[in-house]
Design an enzyme around this catalytic site. Structure first.
Site, PDB file in Angstrom:
ATOM      1  N   LYS A  93     -57.620  13.854  37.219  1.00  3.10           N
ATOM      2  CA  LYS A  93     -57.259  12.540  36.697  1.00  3.10           C
ATOM      3  C   LYS A  93     -55.930  12.586  35.966  1.00  3.10           C
ATOM      4  O   LYS A  93     -55.204  11.595  35.949  1.00  3.10           O
ATOM      5  CB  LYS A  93     -58.365  11.990  35.782  1.00  3.10           C
ATOM      6  CG  LYS A  93     -59.598  11.544  36.552  1.00  3.10           C
ATOM      7  CD  LYS A  93     -60.472  10.618  35.740  1.00  3.10           C
ATOM      8  CE  LYS A  93     -61.676  10.152  36.554  1.00  3.10           C
ATOM      9  NZ  LYS A  93     -62.611   9.338  35.776  1.00  3.10           N
ATOM     10  N   LYS A 148     -65.251  12.397  49.987  1.00  2.90           N
ATOM     11  CA  LYS A 148     -66.374  11.539  49.593  1.00  2.90           C
ATOM     12  C   LYS A 148     -65.938  10.068  49.568  1.00  2.90           C
ATOM     13  O   LYS A 148     -64.816   9.769  49.170  1.00  2.90           O
ATOM     14  CB  LYS A 148     -66.821  11.984  48.194  1.00  2.90           C
ATOM     15  CG  LYS A 148     -68.032  11.259  47.647  1.00  2.90           C
ATOM     16  CD  LYS A 148     -68.363  11.759  46.252  1.00  2.90           C
ATOM     17  CE  LYS A 148     -69.172  10.719  45.490  1.00  2.90           C
ATOM     18  NZ  LYS A 148     -69.416  11.092  44.106  1.00  2.90           N
ATOM     19  N   LYS A 168     -65.383   4.407  45.331  1.00  6.75           N
ATOM     20  CA  LYS A 168     -65.145   2.989  45.077  1.00  6.75           C
ATOM     21  C   LYS A 168     -63.722   2.735  44.624  1.00  6.75           C
ATOM     22  O   LYS A 168     -63.254   1.617  44.656  1.00  6.75           O
ATOM     23  CB  LYS A 168     -66.167   2.426  44.092  1.00  6.75           C
ATOM     24  CG  LYS A 168     -66.278   3.099  42.741  1.00  6.75           C
ATOM     25  CD  LYS A 168     -67.333   2.362  41.957  1.00  6.75           C
ATOM     26  CE  LYS A 168     -68.065   3.036  40.850  1.00  6.75           C
ATOM     27  NZ  LYS A 168     -67.559   4.060  40.054  1.00  6.75           N
TER      28      LYS A 168
END
Ligand code: TRP
Length: 343
Positions: A126, A208, A211
């Site tokens: 991140k 993966k 969203k």
């Protein structure tokens, strides 16, 4: 497992285990969240004490538009319920409504090492993605997650593989605290559901489904329209083969087969037989239609719930109250052990 005959007495004497999990209201939930997590949670609701949280405090580690965060918090709660989580059987609540999360997070932060947090792979990822906003919250994110889990004396945490490292840290923090003082926290374990399924991106099937993927074709939202869903499956990336067969190196087709099986309850070999001699095109169309049909009742239920803010507010308020009552006990225990004065 309780049997029919002695089920009642067993359930009375045997304390139900506590399950806790959370979803960030930071994007539109996908069929990956549904098949990998929420759908499985609905089968746990009778057997365990289940606590499911909308973790809005985690979401602000990345800059959020306030109106979007608020809307998604309602949406996530409505989806929990629409997917079959009964607000009477489970505690459904919003993290920021229970200040004990922030309180325990501070306490636990003083039992977490800088080095441990520096090693978290999600922090490193991140930080790379949000290089202009590497804030302290992003760094201490796993401590807040540990607080979420430990506040409720959680036995089991259903989390995906990407959250295992955080769960491991929560265990380490609990064990450390228990050793310094005396047994205070239940040491949580990962819950790996029997039917859990990792759903991959439709655009890059080795990744993966997420969203927050910037490619809209990569993920299927639970609230996508029928046409959108079918179009996305038509466009799903597959290899150059043509036979609908599960196999090594065929990540795209494997993913589609998995999704089809989840929605139909069929096995892989049943699916292979069904599409024998038919091409990828026909199979993709069938998967798209099946998913669209499979989600239609959820979408309908969601549509009703999201219009009823009053009902959702009421669920949030009563969830927060139930959660607070449990959290208060843990906080008072922790504060006594640490040496805070109680009045
Ligand atoms: N970090 C988790 C995720 O992004 C969400 C989360 C927050 C969570 N607190 C939790 C999951 C506690 C399980 C238990 O997926």
């Amino acid at each position: 497992m309780a049997t029919e005959l002695n089920g009642v007495s067993e359930q009375k004497t045997e304390k139900k285990k506590t399950i806790f999990s959370g979803v960030q209201p930071s994007g539109n939930l996908t069929i990956g969240n549904y098949l990998g997590a929420i759908k499985n949670w609905t089968v746990l609701q009778k057997e365990y004490n289940c606590i499911y949280c909308v973790v809005d405090m985690h979401a602000i580690t990345v800059r959020q538009v306030p109106a979007d965060l608020r809307r998604r918090t309602y949406e996530t709660l409505a989806l929990y319920i629409a997917a079959g989580l009964d607000p009477k059987e489970n505690i459904l609540f919003v993290q920021s409504h229970v200040p004990a999360h922030a309180v325990l997070s501070w306490d636990l932060g003083c039992f977490t090492m800088f080095g441990e947090l520096s090693r978290m792979t999600q922090f490193k990822d991140k930080s790379r993605k949000n290089a202009d906003n590497i804030n302290a919250g992003l760094f201490t994110y796993p401590v807040l997650m540990a607080a979420d889990i430990l506040l409720y004396q959680t036995d089991l945490v259903p989390v995906g593989i990407d959250q295992r490292q955080h769960l491991e840290l929560a265990r380490d923090i609990a064990i450390r605290f228990n050793n310094i003082y005396s047994p205070t926290f239940t040491v949580p374990e990962a819950y790996i559901p029997e039917t859990g399924m990792k759903i991959m991106s439709l655009a890059e099937p080795t990744k993966k489904m997420s969203k927050s993927d910037s490619n809209a074709n990569a993920s299927v939202g639970l609230l996508d329209s029928r046409d959108q869903i079918i179009a996305k499956f038509k466009r799903a990336v597959t290899d150059s083969g043509s036979e609908v067969r599960y196999g090594e190196g065929k990540d795209g087709i494997n993913n589609l087969i998995n999704i089809y099986c989840c929605f139909t309850g069929k096995t892989r070999s049943e699916t292979e037989r069904e599409f024998e001699g038919k091409g990828y095109g026909e199979f993709k169309m069938a998967v798209g239609e099946t998913v669209a049909d499979g989600l239609s009742s959820l979408r309908e239920e969601y549509g009703k719930l999201i219009c009823d803010k009053q009902y959702l507010d009421q669920i949030m308020a009563s969830g927060a109250e139930k959660a607070s009552a449990i959290a208060r006990k843990t906080i008072s225990k922790v504060h006594r052990k640490i040496g805070y004065v109680s009045v």
